[in-house]
Design a protein around this motif. Structure first.
Motif, PDB file in Angstrom:
ATOM      1  N   ILE A 180      56.253   3.748  -6.399  1.00  0.00           N
ATOM      2  CA  ILE A 180      54.890   3.834  -5.845  1.00  0.00           C
ATOM      3  C   ILE A 180      53.882   4.077  -6.961  1.00  0.00           C
ATOM      4  O   ILE A 180      52.841   3.418  -7.024  1.00  0.00           O
ATOM      5  CB  ILE A 180      54.821   4.925  -4.763  1.00  0.00           C
ATOM      6  CG1 ILE A 180      55.619   4.482  -3.534  1.00  0.00           C
ATOM      7  CG2 ILE A 180      53.372   5.235  -4.385  1.00  0.00           C
ATOM      8  CD1 ILE A 180      55.904   5.575  -2.529  1.00  0.00           C
ATOM      9  N   LEU A 181      54.185   5.004  -7.868  1.00  0.00           N
ATOM     10  CA  LEU A 181      53.277   5.269  -8.992  1.00  0.00           C
ATOM     11  C   LEU A 181      53.103   4.037  -9.869  1.00  0.00           C
ATOM     12  O   LEU A 181      51.997   3.746 -10.340  1.00  0.00           O
ATOM     13  CB  LEU A 181      53.787   6.447  -9.825  1.00  0.00           C
ATOM     14  CG  LEU A 181      53.669   7.817  -9.165  1.00  0.00           C
ATOM     15  CD1 LEU A 181      54.340   8.876 -10.032  1.00  0.00           C
ATOM     16  CD2 LEU A 181      52.215   8.172  -8.912  1.00  0.00           C
TER      17      LEU A 181
ATOM     18  N   ARG B  22      52.298   4.980  -0.146  1.00  0.00           N
ATOM     19  CA  ARG B  22      53.119   6.170   0.109  1.00  0.00           C
ATOM     20  C   ARG B  22      53.730   6.133   1.509  1.00  0.00           C
ATOM     21  O   ARG B  22      54.839   6.607   1.722  1.00  0.00           O
ATOM     22  CB  ARG B  22      52.300   7.443  -0.097  1.00  0.00           C
ATOM     23  CG  ARG B  22      52.154   7.817  -1.575  1.00  0.00           C
ATOM     24  CD  ARG B  22      51.490   9.154  -1.765  1.00  0.00           C
ATOM     25  NE  ARG B  22      50.055   9.131  -1.520  1.00  0.00           N
ATOM     26  CZ  ARG B  22      49.141   8.696  -2.392  1.00  0.00           C
ATOM     27  NH1 ARG B  22      49.518   8.247  -3.565  1.00  0.00           N
ATOM     28  NH2 ARG B  22      47.868   8.709  -2.097  1.00  0.00           N
ATOM     29  N   ASP B  23      53.013   5.562   2.454  1.00  0.00           N
ATOM     30  CA  ASP B  23      53.515   5.509   3.835  1.00  0.00           C
ATOM     31  C   ASP B  23      54.461   4.337   4.088  1.00  0.00           C
ATOM     32  O   ASP B  23      55.355   4.453   4.927  1.00  0.00           O
ATOM     33  CB  ASP B  23      52.354   5.408   4.828  1.00  0.00           C
ATOM     34  CG  ASP B  23      51.652   6.723   5.042  1.00  0.00           C
ATOM     35  OD1 ASP B  23      52.121   7.752   4.522  1.00  0.00           O
ATOM     36  OD2 ASP B  23      50.616   6.725   5.731  1.00  0.00           O
TER      37      ASP B  23
ATOM     38  N   SER C  34      63.032   5.622  -8.661  1.00  0.00           N
ATOM     39  CA  SER C  34      63.016   6.319  -7.373  1.00  0.00           C
ATOM     40  C   SER C  34      61.851   5.740  -6.568  1.00  0.00           C
ATOM     41  O   SER C  34      60.991   5.034  -7.112  1.00  0.00           O
ATOM     42  CB  SER C  34      62.812   7.819  -7.582  1.00  0.00           C
ATOM     43  OG  SER C  34      61.495   8.064  -8.065  1.00  0.00           O
ATOM     44  N   ARG C  35      61.819   6.037  -5.305  1.00  0.00           N
ATOM     45  CA  ARG C  35      60.722   5.563  -4.462  1.00  0.00           C
ATOM     46  C   ARG C  35      59.381   6.044  -5.014  1.00  0.00           C
ATOM     47  O   ARG C  35      58.416   5.286  -5.091  1.00  0.00           O
ATOM     48  CB  ARG C  35      60.919   6.049  -3.024  1.00  0.00           C
ATOM     49  CG  ARG C  35      59.873   5.562  -2.064  1.00  0.00           C
ATOM     50  CD  ARG C  35      60.196   6.023  -0.628  1.00  0.00           C
ATOM     51  NE  ARG C  35      59.041   5.878   0.193  1.00  0.00           N
ATOM     52  CZ  ARG C  35      58.052   6.768   0.293  1.00  0.00           C
ATOM     53  NH1 ARG C  35      58.085   7.888  -0.387  1.00  0.00           N
ATOM     54  NH2 ARG C  35      57.019   6.545   1.072  1.00  0.00           N
ATOM     55  N   ASP C  36      59.308   7.320  -5.414  1.00  0.00           N
ATOM     56  CA  ASP C  36      58.059   7.872  -5.954  1.00  0.00           C
ATOM     57  C   ASP C  36      57.651   7.187  -7.257  1.00  0.00           C
ATOM     58  O   ASP C  36      56.473   6.890  -7.465  1.00  0.00           O
ATOM     59  CB  ASP C  36      58.188   9.383  -6.172  1.00  0.00           C
ATOM     60  CG  ASP C  36      58.274  10.154  -4.875  1.00  0.00           C
ATOM     61  OD1 ASP C  36      57.841   9.621  -3.818  1.00  0.00           O
ATOM     62  OD2 ASP C  36      58.775  11.292  -4.891  1.00  0.00           O
ATOM     63  N   ASP C  37      58.629   6.921  -8.141  1.00  0.00           N
ATOM     64  CA  ASP C  37      58.324   6.216  -9.389  1.00  0.00           C
ATOM     65  C   ASP C  37      57.820   4.806  -9.107  1.00  0.00           C
ATOM     66  O   ASP C  37      56.905   4.316  -9.766  1.00  0.00           O
ATOM     67  CB  ASP C  37      59.558   6.150 -10.290  1.00  0.00           C
ATOM     68  CG  ASP C  37      59.930   7.497 -10.874  1.00  0.00           C
ATOM     69  OD1 ASP C  37      59.064   8.402 -10.916  1.00  0.00           O
ATOM     70  OD2 ASP C  37      61.098   7.653 -11.286  1.00  0.00           O
TER      71      ASP C  37
END
Length: 142
Positions: A112-113, A90-91, A107-110
């Motif tokens: 990372i997950l 996340r960082d 996306s960045r969040d997708d």
């Protein structure tokens, strides 16, 4: 120069067809080096606890309490490592190039997950980020 890509490194992936993609990440900071040391020490303590509790399950017959304590200790060690990887990604993960999830650019969040969810990828990427962030012996000696 594009400021959003300043100080960004690449982790290259290759699929079975030879196609390449890249996960972009920022290198470890001094704070993350410290956090890595904290986690390493915590995992050493957890491993010692697991090893000690394993001795208790070798008794004839092992008790349910001994098994439960061993399973709980191992789960705790696994959770510490999993939480560390999640924080690290996340960082430090910035994005990707040439990579899709279900045919779409993540996306960045997708991203990372997905990295967290794919155990081998998450482990390899975390190890790469950590190894890229180590201070070499000659660094800072000039």
């Amino acid at each position: 120069m594009e400021l959003s890509t300043w100080n960004v490194q690449e982790y290259e992936l290759t699929d079975s067809d030879g196609e390449k993609a890249v996960i972009l990440f920022r290198p470890l900071t001094q704070g993350w080096r410290t956090r890595h040391l904290e986690i390493t020490l915590g995992l050493q303590r957890a491993a010692e606890t697991v090893a000690e509790l394993q001795k208790g399950v070798t008794d004839e017959p092992p008790s349910k309490e001994a098994f439960k304590a061993l399973i709980d200790a191992q789960a705790n060690a696994d959770e510490v490592l999993s939480q560390f990887r999640g924080e690290l990604f996340r960082d430090l993960i910035v994005g990707s190039k040439n990579l899709t999830i279900d045919g779409e650019v993540p996306s960045r969040d997708d991203l990372i997950l997905a990295v967290i969810g794919i155990e081998s990828l998450g482990q390899d990427l975390a190890q790469h980020i950590i190894s890229e962030g180590h201070v070499s012996e000659s660094e800072g000696k000039d």
